[in-house]
Design a protein around this motif. Structure first.
Motif, PDB file in Angstrom:
ATOM      1  N   UNK A 246       0.855  -1.185   0.000  1.00  0.00           N
ATOM      2  CA  UNK A 246       0.000   0.000   0.000  1.00  0.00           C
ATOM      3  C   UNK A 246       0.892   1.236   0.000  1.00  0.00           C
ATOM      4  N   UNK A 247       0.323   2.372  -0.393  1.00  0.00           N
ATOM      5  CA  UNK A 247       1.012   3.630  -0.122  1.00  0.00           C
ATOM      6  C   UNK A 247       0.656   4.040   1.308  1.00  0.00           C
ATOM      7  N   UNK A 248       1.680   4.252   2.117  1.00  0.00           N
ATOM      8  CA  UNK A 248       1.468   4.613   3.522  1.00  0.00           C
ATOM      9  C   UNK A 248       1.193   6.112   3.631  1.00  0.00           C
ATOM     10  N   UNK A 249       0.153   6.452   4.418  1.00  0.00           N
ATOM     11  CA  UNK A 249      -0.277   7.849   4.538  1.00  0.00           C
ATOM     12  C   UNK A 249      -0.376   8.216   6.010  1.00  0.00           C
ATOM     13  N   UNK A 250      -0.005   9.460   6.340  1.00  0.00           N
ATOM     14  CA  UNK A 250      -0.107   9.918   7.733  1.00  0.00           C
ATOM     15  C   UNK A 250      -0.886  11.224   7.800  1.00  0.00           C
ATOM     16  N   UNK A 251      -1.671  11.362   8.867  1.00  0.00           N
ATOM     17  CA  UNK A 251      -2.289  12.653   9.188  1.00  0.00           C
ATOM     18  C   UNK A 251      -1.466  13.230  10.322  1.00  0.00           C
ATOM     19  N   UNK A 252      -0.661  14.222  10.008  1.00  0.00           N
ATOM     20  CA  UNK A 252       0.261  14.741  11.022  1.00  0.00           C
ATOM     21  C   UNK A 252      -0.474  15.474  12.133  1.00  0.00           C
TER      22      UNK A 252
END
Lengths: 244, 244
Positions: free
Chosen positions: A208-214
Motif C-alpha cells: 500500500x502507499x502509507x499515509x499519515x495525518x500529522x
C-alpha cells in the motif's frame, strides 16, 4: 414468526433498529428488509408514531404491540419503537472503498458508516475478526447510514486485494508515510484503516502507499473515526467542491 | 481533607480522573493539580500501578487505599485508580481558538478536546449553557487532553467577541456559506461550532464568515466532533505540512 423476538446474536438472520427515528430511516430507504415493527404500549399515542404507523400499513408491514420485545432488546428503556429487519450479505461493487481492518468498537464503526455515507462512499470492506456491522449498537450509531451501504466481510486483506487488485491502496499508518495533503489521488482507490488500539500491521506498507495525518505529539493518535473522516474529506473534496 | 470523597458535582472545586492511564497522563502534565489518588484494593499489586505509586511519592502526592471512593465514583467497576484534582479557571490567551456554542454531550466535548490538542490548539472557548468540561466523563473522553488546554466559559458569544475582537471568525453553518476548501484563512482565527442538535443560530452569519463542509444529502449532517476535526485539519494542515 411475527411477534416472536429474541436477544440479538451474530448468528441470527435478523437484526433490530432501536428507536422510532432509526426505524423511520430504514422504512424510507429499505422497506423491503423489514419483517415487523414492535411498538411499546407506553407511546402508542405519541406524535410521530401515527405517521410511522400509516407508512408501515401502506407497506403492509406487520405492527406488533409488545412490551416484551422492549424488555428483551432495550432493557434500559428510552426506546418505544423497534424494527426487525432481514440481514443481507451484499457484495462490494467496483469503485472507491473504505477498508477497515479489525475494527472493534461498535460506536466507532457506526460513526464511520455515517461519515462514509456523507462523503459519498457506498462500499465498505471489513477484514475479520471485527465487530458485527449488524449489532444493533452499530446500526444505531450509524443513524441509518447502514441502509445506504454495501458492507462485505473478508477473511484476510489478501482476499480483498484479490477481488479488487486494481484499486490504488492508501493505508493510514506510521511506516515511511506520505502526509495526507501531499498524496496524489488515483482512482479507483481504497482507504485502509487499522484497529483502534493496534493500527495496521507494518507489512501493509509493502503493498500500500502509507499515509499519515500529522498532529502534535501531545496526543498518541487521532481516534479512528476522526482519522477516517479526515481522510474521506481530503480524498473527496475535489468532487464536492469543483473548481469554479 | 485527604481521604474524603464525594460524587462529582458542577459546584465542587475538585474533579476526578477515572482510571490509571488517565491519572498517569495528568501526573505527567499537571502534577500540581493533584490533591490525592485513590487506589482500589483489587489491583494493589498490578503492573503499571507500581510505577504510578513511585511517581506519586516523588511528587509528594497522598495515596489513599479506599474501595469506598470507587463505589461512589465508579459504581460499575472496571476502574482501579482515581485521581482527585483541583479545577482551574484559566483565561484564554490571544491566538487561534476553538469556540463551542452550547455543546451538550460529554463524549463529544472530550473528543473535540483531544482532537484540538492533536492539531495544536491550546485555547477553547465554550458559550453557556453547555456541558461541564470538568465532568469526569469529559475528562475521560479527552484522554487527558484537558490537561494541555485552557478552557474558558463565556455567558454569550458577544462576551467572547468583546475579549477577542480581532480574531477572524469562521462559523460552521448553512446560511450563505463558503465551502471549507475555498476559505481564505486569516490569523488569528476562531473556528465556531454550534450545538449537536440545533447548530448555530442564523444571526451568526452577520458577524462571522459562514463555512460549510459539503456532503451528500444521504445524511443530515456530520456529527459535531467530525465537523470540528475536519475543520481543524484543514485550517492547520499548512502548518503541519510545510511546502518542501
Amino acid at each position: 414468526m411475527a411477534g416472536k423476538i429474541q436477544r440479538y446474536k451474530h448468528n441470527l438472520d435478523v437484526s433490530y433498529t432501536l428507536g422510532a427515528t432509526l426505524t423511520f430511516e430504514m422504512l424510507k430507504e429499505r422497506p423491503d428488509l423489514i419483517n415487523q415493527v414492535f411498538i411499546s404500549s407506553e407511546t402508542a399515542d405519541e406524535g410521530g408514531i401515527h405517521e410511522l404507523l400509516v407508512s408501515l400499513k401502506k407497506h403492509h408491514i406487520p405492527v406488533v404491540l409488545s412490551d416484551k420485545a422492549f424488555h428483551i432488546l432495550s432493557p434500559k428503556g428510552n426506546c418505544y419503537v423497534i424494527g426487525e429487519f432481514k440481514k443481507e450479505k451484499p457484495s462490494l461493487k467496483e469503485g472507491n472503498h473504505i477498508v477497515l481492518v479489525n475494527p472493534s468498537d461498535a460506536g466507532n464503526l457506526g460513526t464511520i458508516l455515517r461519515t462514509a455515507t456523507g462523503f459519498g462512499f457506498s462500499d465498505i470492506a471489513i477484514v475479520s475478526p471485527a465487530v458485527d456491522v449488524y449489532d444493533p449498537k452499530v446500526v444505531r450509531a450509524s443513524m441509518g447510514a447502514l441502509f445506504h451501504l454495501r458492507v462485505e466481510y473478508f477473511q484476510t486483506i489478501e482476499d480483498y486485494i484479490r477481488r479488487f487488485p486494481d484499486n490504488a491502496r492508501y493505508a493510514f499508518m506510521l511506516r515511511v508515510p506520505t502526509p495526507l495533503p501531499q498524496v496524489k489521488r488515483q482512482t479507483p482507490y481504497s482507504l485502509i484503516f487499522g484497529n483502534e488500539a493496534t493500527g495496521l500491521p507494518e507489512n501493509f506498507a509493502d503493498f500500500c502507499q502509507s499515509v499519515i495525518i500529522r498532529h502534535t505529539s501531545r496526543i498518541d493518535s487521532l481516534n479512528l473515526p476522526m482519522a477516517a473522516g479526515i481522510a474521506m474529506y481530503e480524498f473527496t473534496k475535489a468532487d464536492f467542491n469543483p473548481a469554479e
